[in-house]
Design a protein around this motif. Structure first.
Motif, PDB file in Angstrom:
ATOM      1  N   LEU A 167      14.642   0.617   2.533  1.00  0.00           N
ATOM      2  CA  LEU A 167      14.211   2.039   2.913  1.00  0.00           C
ATOM      3  C   LEU A 167      14.687   2.267   4.374  1.00  0.00           C
ATOM      4  CD1 LEU A 167      12.898   4.578   1.962  1.00  0.00           C
ATOM      5  CD2 LEU A 167      10.720   3.855   3.300  1.00  0.00           C
ATOM      6  N   ASP A 168      15.399   3.608   4.334  1.00  0.00           N
ATOM      7  CA  ASP A 168      15.766   4.102   5.758  1.00  0.00           C
ATOM      8  C   ASP A 168      14.775   4.120   6.818  1.00  0.00           C
ATOM      9  OD1 ASP A 168      16.778   5.737   7.963  1.00  0.00           O
ATOM     10  OD2 ASP A 168      18.525   6.300   6.848  1.00  0.00           O
ATOM     11  N   VAL A 169      14.791   3.668   7.891  1.00  0.00           N
ATOM     12  CA  VAL A 169      13.641   3.615   8.979  1.00  0.00           C
ATOM     13  C   VAL A 169      13.302   4.969   9.095  1.00  0.00           C
ATOM     14  CG1 VAL A 169      13.037   2.809  11.119  1.00  0.00           C
ATOM     15  CG2 VAL A 169      14.616   1.265   9.807  1.00  0.00           C
ATOM     16  N   LYS A 170      14.222   5.947   9.201  1.00  0.00           N
ATOM     17  CA  LYS A 170      13.805   7.381   9.410  1.00  0.00           C
ATOM     18  C   LYS A 170      12.761   7.890   8.228  1.00  0.00           C
ATOM     19  CE  LYS A 170      18.047   8.286  11.797  1.00  0.00           C
ATOM     20  NZ  LYS A 170      19.206   9.168  11.701  1.00  0.00           N
ATOM     21  N   LYS A 171      12.781   7.286   7.009  1.00  0.00           N
ATOM     22  CA  LYS A 171      11.798   7.775   5.883  1.00  0.00           C
ATOM     23  C   LYS A 171      10.862   6.883   5.517  1.00  0.00           C
ATOM     24  CE  LYS A 171      16.246   9.146   3.236  1.00  0.00           C
ATOM     25  NZ  LYS A 171      16.772   9.052   2.068  1.00  0.00           N
ATOM     26  N   VAL A 172      10.251   5.858   6.653  1.00  0.00           N
ATOM     27  CA  VAL A 172       9.186   5.179   6.443  1.00  0.00           C
ATOM     28  C   VAL A 172       7.843   5.783   6.362  1.00  0.00           C
ATOM     29  CG1 VAL A 172       7.848   3.426   7.705  1.00  0.00           C
ATOM     30  CG2 VAL A 172      10.108   3.073   7.200  1.00  0.00           C
ATOM     31  N   SER A 173       7.760   7.018   7.295  1.00  0.00           N
ATOM     32  CA  SER A 173       6.445   7.789   7.323  1.00  0.00           C
ATOM     33  C   SER A 173       6.532   9.180   6.577  1.00  0.00           C
ATOM     34  CB  SER A 173       6.203   8.103   8.682  1.00  0.00           C
ATOM     35  OG  SER A 173       5.810   7.066   9.287  1.00  0.00           O
ATOM     36  N   HIS A 174       7.646   9.050   5.629  1.00  0.00           N
ATOM     37  CA  HIS A 174       7.843  10.337   4.885  1.00  0.00           C
ATOM     38  C   HIS A 174       6.779  10.134   3.624  1.00  0.00           C
ATOM     39  CE1 HIS A 174       9.211  13.293   1.744  1.00  0.00           C
ATOM     40  NE2 HIS A 174       9.886  13.809   2.596  1.00  0.00           N
ATOM     41  N   PRO A 175       5.748  11.462   3.108  1.00  0.00           N
ATOM     42  CA  PRO A 175       4.618  11.156   2.357  1.00  0.00           C
ATOM     43  C   PRO A 175       5.356  10.678   1.075  1.00  0.00           C
ATOM     44  CG  PRO A 175       4.706  13.164   3.439  1.00  0.00           C
ATOM     45  CD  PRO A 175       5.912  12.761   4.029  1.00  0.00           C
ATOM     46  N   LEU A 176       6.297  11.016   0.602  1.00  0.00           N
ATOM     47  CA  LEU A 176       6.595  10.324  -0.619  1.00  0.00           C
ATOM     48  C   LEU A 176       6.906   8.987  -0.728  1.00  0.00           C
ATOM     49  CD1 LEU A 176       8.026  10.774  -3.676  1.00  0.00           C
ATOM     50  CD2 LEU A 176      10.282  11.360  -2.722  1.00  0.00           C
ATOM     51  N   TYR A 177       7.712   8.622   0.422  1.00  0.00           N
ATOM     52  CA  TYR A 177       7.983   7.075   0.450  1.00  0.00           C
ATOM     53  C   TYR A 177       6.837   6.277   0.764  1.00  0.00           C
ATOM     54  CZ  TYR A 177      12.831   8.813   0.046  1.00  0.00           C
ATOM     55  OH  TYR A 177      13.959   9.283  -0.504  1.00  0.00           O
ATOM     56  N   VAL A 178       5.836   6.612   1.429  1.00  0.00           N
ATOM     57  CA  VAL A 178       4.531   6.142   1.446  1.00  0.00           C
ATOM     58  C   VAL A 178       3.608   6.185   0.194  1.00  0.00           C
ATOM     59  CG1 VAL A 178       2.315   6.358   2.795  1.00  0.00           C
ATOM     60  CG2 VAL A 178       4.315   6.843   3.959  1.00  0.00           C
ATOM     61  N   ALA A 212      -9.287  -8.465  -4.794  1.00  0.00           N
ATOM     62  CA  ALA A 212      -8.958  -6.879  -4.879  1.00  0.00           C
ATOM     63  C   ALA A 212      -8.745  -6.408  -3.109  1.00  0.00           C
ATOM     64  CB  ALA A 212      -9.694  -6.013  -5.512  1.00  0.00           C
ATOM     65  N   LEU A 213      -9.756  -6.579  -2.438  1.00  0.00           N
ATOM     66  CA  LEU A 213      -9.877  -6.537  -0.987  1.00  0.00           C
ATOM     67  C   LEU A 213      -8.395  -7.045  -0.293  1.00  0.00           C
ATOM     68  CD1 LEU A 213     -13.412  -6.416   0.028  1.00  0.00           C
ATOM     69  CD2 LEU A 213     -12.114  -4.564  -0.305  1.00  0.00           C
ATOM     70  N   LEU A 214      -8.275  -8.458  -0.490  1.00  0.00           N
ATOM     71  CA  LEU A 214      -7.277  -8.951   0.038  1.00  0.00           C
ATOM     72  C   LEU A 214      -5.764  -8.500  -0.277  1.00  0.00           C
ATOM     73  CD1 LEU A 214      -8.107 -12.881  -0.120  1.00  0.00           C
ATOM     74  CD2 LEU A 214      -8.473 -11.281   1.790  1.00  0.00           C
ATOM     75  N   LEU A 215      -5.725  -8.000  -1.564  1.00  0.00           N
ATOM     76  CA  LEU A 215      -4.545  -7.424  -1.949  1.00  0.00           C
ATOM     77  C   LEU A 215      -4.308  -5.985  -1.093  1.00  0.00           C
ATOM     78  CD1 LEU A 215      -4.495  -7.732  -5.813  1.00  0.00           C
ATOM     79  CD2 LEU A 215      -3.081  -8.886  -4.298  1.00  0.00           C
ATOM     80  N   VAL A 216      -5.216  -5.135  -0.895  1.00  0.00           N
ATOM     81  CA  VAL A 216      -5.246  -4.083  -0.373  1.00  0.00           C
ATOM     82  C   VAL A 216      -4.818  -4.210   1.250  1.00  0.00           C
ATOM     83  CG1 VAL A 216      -6.443  -1.970   0.428  1.00  0.00           C
ATOM     84  CG2 VAL A 216      -6.894  -2.836  -1.728  1.00  0.00           C
ATOM     85  N   MET A 217      -5.653  -5.273   1.738  1.00  0.00           N
ATOM     86  CA  MET A 217      -5.404  -5.573   3.226  1.00  0.00           C
ATOM     87  C   MET A 217      -3.911  -6.065   3.457  1.00  0.00           C
ATOM     88  SD  MET A 217      -9.140  -6.399   4.555  1.00  0.00           S
ATOM     89  CE  MET A 217      -9.379  -7.917   3.506  1.00  0.00           C
ATOM     90  N   GLY A 218      -3.456  -6.954   2.623  1.00  0.00           N
ATOM     91  CA  GLY A 218      -2.208  -7.717   2.720  1.00  0.00           C
ATOM     92  C   GLY A 218      -1.126  -6.721   2.575  1.00  0.00           C
ATOM     93  N   GLY A 219      -1.171  -5.642   1.673  1.00  0.00           N
ATOM     94  CA  GLY A 219      -0.199  -4.750   1.399  1.00  0.00           C
ATOM     95  C   GLY A 219       0.045  -3.895   2.707  1.00  0.00           C
ATOM     96  N   GLY A 220      -1.342  -3.499   2.792  1.00  0.00           N
ATOM     97  CA  GLY A 220      -1.507  -2.569   4.004  1.00  0.00           C
ATOM     98  C   GLY A 220      -0.863  -3.091   5.398  1.00  0.00           C
ATOM     99  N   ILE A 221      -0.948  -4.443   5.656  1.00  0.00           N
ATOM    100  CA  ILE A 221      -0.568  -5.005   6.865  1.00  0.00           C
ATOM    101  C   ILE A 221       0.751  -4.895   6.808  1.00  0.00           C
ATOM    102  CG2 ILE A 221      -0.143  -7.077   8.182  1.00  0.00           C
ATOM    103  CD1 ILE A 221      -3.359  -7.705   7.527  1.00  0.00           C
ATOM    104  N   VAL A 222       1.540  -5.189   5.681  1.00  0.00           N
ATOM    105  CA  VAL A 222       3.127  -4.998   5.607  1.00  0.00           C
ATOM    106  C   VAL A 222       3.482  -3.682   5.891  1.00  0.00           C
ATOM    107  CG1 VAL A 222       5.098  -5.340   4.115  1.00  0.00           C
ATOM    108  CG2 VAL A 222       3.162  -6.841   4.017  1.00  0.00           C
ATOM    109  N   MET A 223       2.828  -2.666   5.292  1.00  0.00           N
ATOM    110  CA  MET A 223       2.962  -1.107   5.595  1.00  0.00           C
ATOM    111  C   MET A 223       3.129  -0.972   6.917  1.00  0.00           C
ATOM    112  SD  MET A 223       1.385   0.813   2.174  1.00  0.00           S
ATOM    113  CE  MET A 223       1.686   2.379   2.828  1.00  0.00           C
ATOM    114  N   PHE A 224       1.936  -1.376   7.620  1.00  0.00           N
ATOM    115  CA  PHE A 224       1.726  -1.180   9.207  1.00  0.00           C
ATOM    116  C   PHE A 224       2.839  -1.734  10.078  1.00  0.00           C
ATOM    117  CE2 PHE A 224      -0.035  -2.480  13.375  1.00  0.00           C
ATOM    118  CZ  PHE A 224      -0.264  -1.540  13.680  1.00  0.00           C
ATOM    119  N   CYS A 225       3.099  -3.037   9.818  1.00  0.00           N
ATOM    120  CA  CYS A 225       4.540  -3.607  10.357  1.00  0.00           C
ATOM    121  C   CYS A 225       5.425  -3.017  10.327  1.00  0.00           C
ATOM    122  CB  CYS A 225       4.268  -5.027   9.869  1.00  0.00           C
ATOM    123  SG  CYS A 225       2.805  -6.281  10.552  1.00  0.00           S
ATOM    124  N   ALA A 226       5.796  -2.428   9.144  1.00  0.00           N
ATOM    125  CA  ALA A 226       7.080  -1.619   8.827  1.00  0.00           C
ATOM    126  C   ALA A 226       7.119  -0.277   9.598  1.00  0.00           C
ATOM    127  CB  ALA A 226       7.095  -1.333   7.449  1.00  0.00           C
ATOM    128  N   GLY A 227       6.025   0.262  10.139  1.00  0.00           N
ATOM    129  CA  GLY A 227       6.120   1.322  10.997  1.00  0.00           C
ATOM    130  C   GLY A 227       5.512   2.507  10.289  1.00  0.00           C
TER     131      GLY A 227
END
Length: 381
Positions: free
Chosen positions: A137-148, A171-186
């Motif tokens: 994904l283009d860095v400029k689109k990271v926070s676009h609602p569709l791409y989130v 289930a909680l570990l999956l949510v937190m693990g995926g969420g952390i990658v999203m957070f680190c992606a910006g």
């Protein structure tokens, strides 16, 4: 850095890859696994059977798998992320159809030589796919609602299947693990504010639904919450596990009772002493010193992952390394908090220490990917 830019950078080849292997990280993993072998030997009353010997064999196999994965270029694993996610998701669906039941939950598939838990595979596959997604994904689109929305859907699909097993902890570990990658992606902070508000609303709904036709959790999960809030309310029933765990933790003192001298585990007062509650066995036998030493090694492993990610100019490798390091952190943090009474009992094993085939091998696969990202990271023109 784009995919094409990555491929024109110089990366090690042949035997030189071994020189770039993160050997300190590997030694820390071996140290943790060695502590696990000792504890499994102890809880079996001084015998390699039935837990220590199989665990040693699994770790040896895991080391071979880790080395093999580390030697494969990281771009290959980037391309395999979608396939890994698809296979893991299909296996989760397979659990619903032909999964085996254990301890009241349907979480495993019998593959002959071991009981495979697909939700463990998904922890790594999900991190890989979301990291690959943000690398594309283009860095400029990271926070676009569709791409989130896309990674949220990727997280929601396996979480829904795992909750149906039921396995709230995973289930909680999956949510937190995926969420952390999203957070680190910006992803923008605004989304996290919304997610926190949604989390508070979910917790409110969970408690409000108790005893109603639309109850959101199973009865035993509510009992776990009750036990967490007040273990003494049912000391011989749902509060038994955590009560015995606290006794074992407290009786260890500063230096412990000594190897194979723990009364709670040797006399079988401590339930699940070889899996979820093995940390309390270690704390009883080696005390605060032993428990803190293990925690220090765990933190060291996470720090090695963070440093490796920060110094990696390949976006996929960096995000994947951070995601796997975070997943590893969540494993031991939740387990330790659980057995100390700081979190509800959710059945999360202590990584590389608790007895178990799927968790052990999947973690070694995860660290093989971390090593691959470390070995093959761009090192200049």
């Amino acid at each position: 850095m784009s995919y094409l830019e990555y491929n024109v950078k110089r990366v090690p080849s042949g035997l030189s890859k071994v020189l770039y292997f993160n050997w300190p990280l590997f030694l820390l993993l071996c140290t943790v696994a060695g502590a696990g072998f000792l504890m499994l030997y102890s809880v079996a009353g001084g015998s390699l059977e039935p837990w220590a010997e199989p665990q040693i064999k699994r770790f040896a196999l895991g080391c071979v798998v880790m080395f093999a994965i580390a030697m494969v270029p990281i771009w290959f694993w980037r391309n395999m992320a979608g396939l890994a996610y698809g296979i893991s998701l299909a296996l989760l669906v397979g659990v619903e159809v032909m999964g085996t039941v254990g301890m009241g939950a349907q979480r495993w598939i019998d593959i002959g030589f071991m009981q495979l838990q697909p939700s463990e595979l998904m922890k790594i596959a999900l991190v890989m796919l979301i990291a690959a997604y943000y690398d594309w994904l283009d860095v400029k689109k990271v926070s676009h609602p569709l791409y989130v929305l896309i990674p949220l859907i990727l997280i929601a699909l396996p979480v829904a299947l795992v909750l149906n097993q039921p396995d709230l902890g995973t289930a909680l570990l999956l949510v937190m693990g995926g969420g952390i990658v999203m957070f680190c992606a910006g992803v923008s902070w605004w989304y996290w504010g919304v997610m926190i508000a949604a989390g508070v609303g979910t917790v409110t709904a969970v408690f409000s639904s108790r005893g109603t036709p639309w109850q959101l959790l199973k009865d035993y999960q509510y009992r776990r919450i009750d036990t967490f809030l007040d273990p003494s309310s049912d000391p011989l029933g749902s509060g038994y596990h955590i009560t015995q765990s606290k006794i074992a933790l407290g009786s260890g003192g500063w230096t412990g009772r000594g190897f194979m001298q723990g009364t709670q585990s040797r006399l079988n007062f401590l339930p699940e002493k070889h899996t979820d509650f093995i940390f309390t066995t270690l704390a009883e036998e080696f005390g605060f010193v032993g428990a803190f030493s293990l925690l220090t090694i765990y933190v060291g492993i996470v720090l090695f992952c963070i440093v490796s990610a920060i110094t990696n100019r390949d976006r996929f490798g960096a995000l994947m390394t951070l995601g796997i390091g975070a997943t590893f952190f969540l494993f031991f943090a939740v387990n330790m908090a659980m057995v100390m009474g700081l979190a509800p009992v959710v059945g999360v094993p202590l990584p590389l220490v608790s007895y178990g085939g799927s968790a052990m091998l999947v973690l070694m696969v995860g660290f093989g990917l971390v090593q691959s990202a470390h070995v093959h990271r761009p090192r200049g023109r």
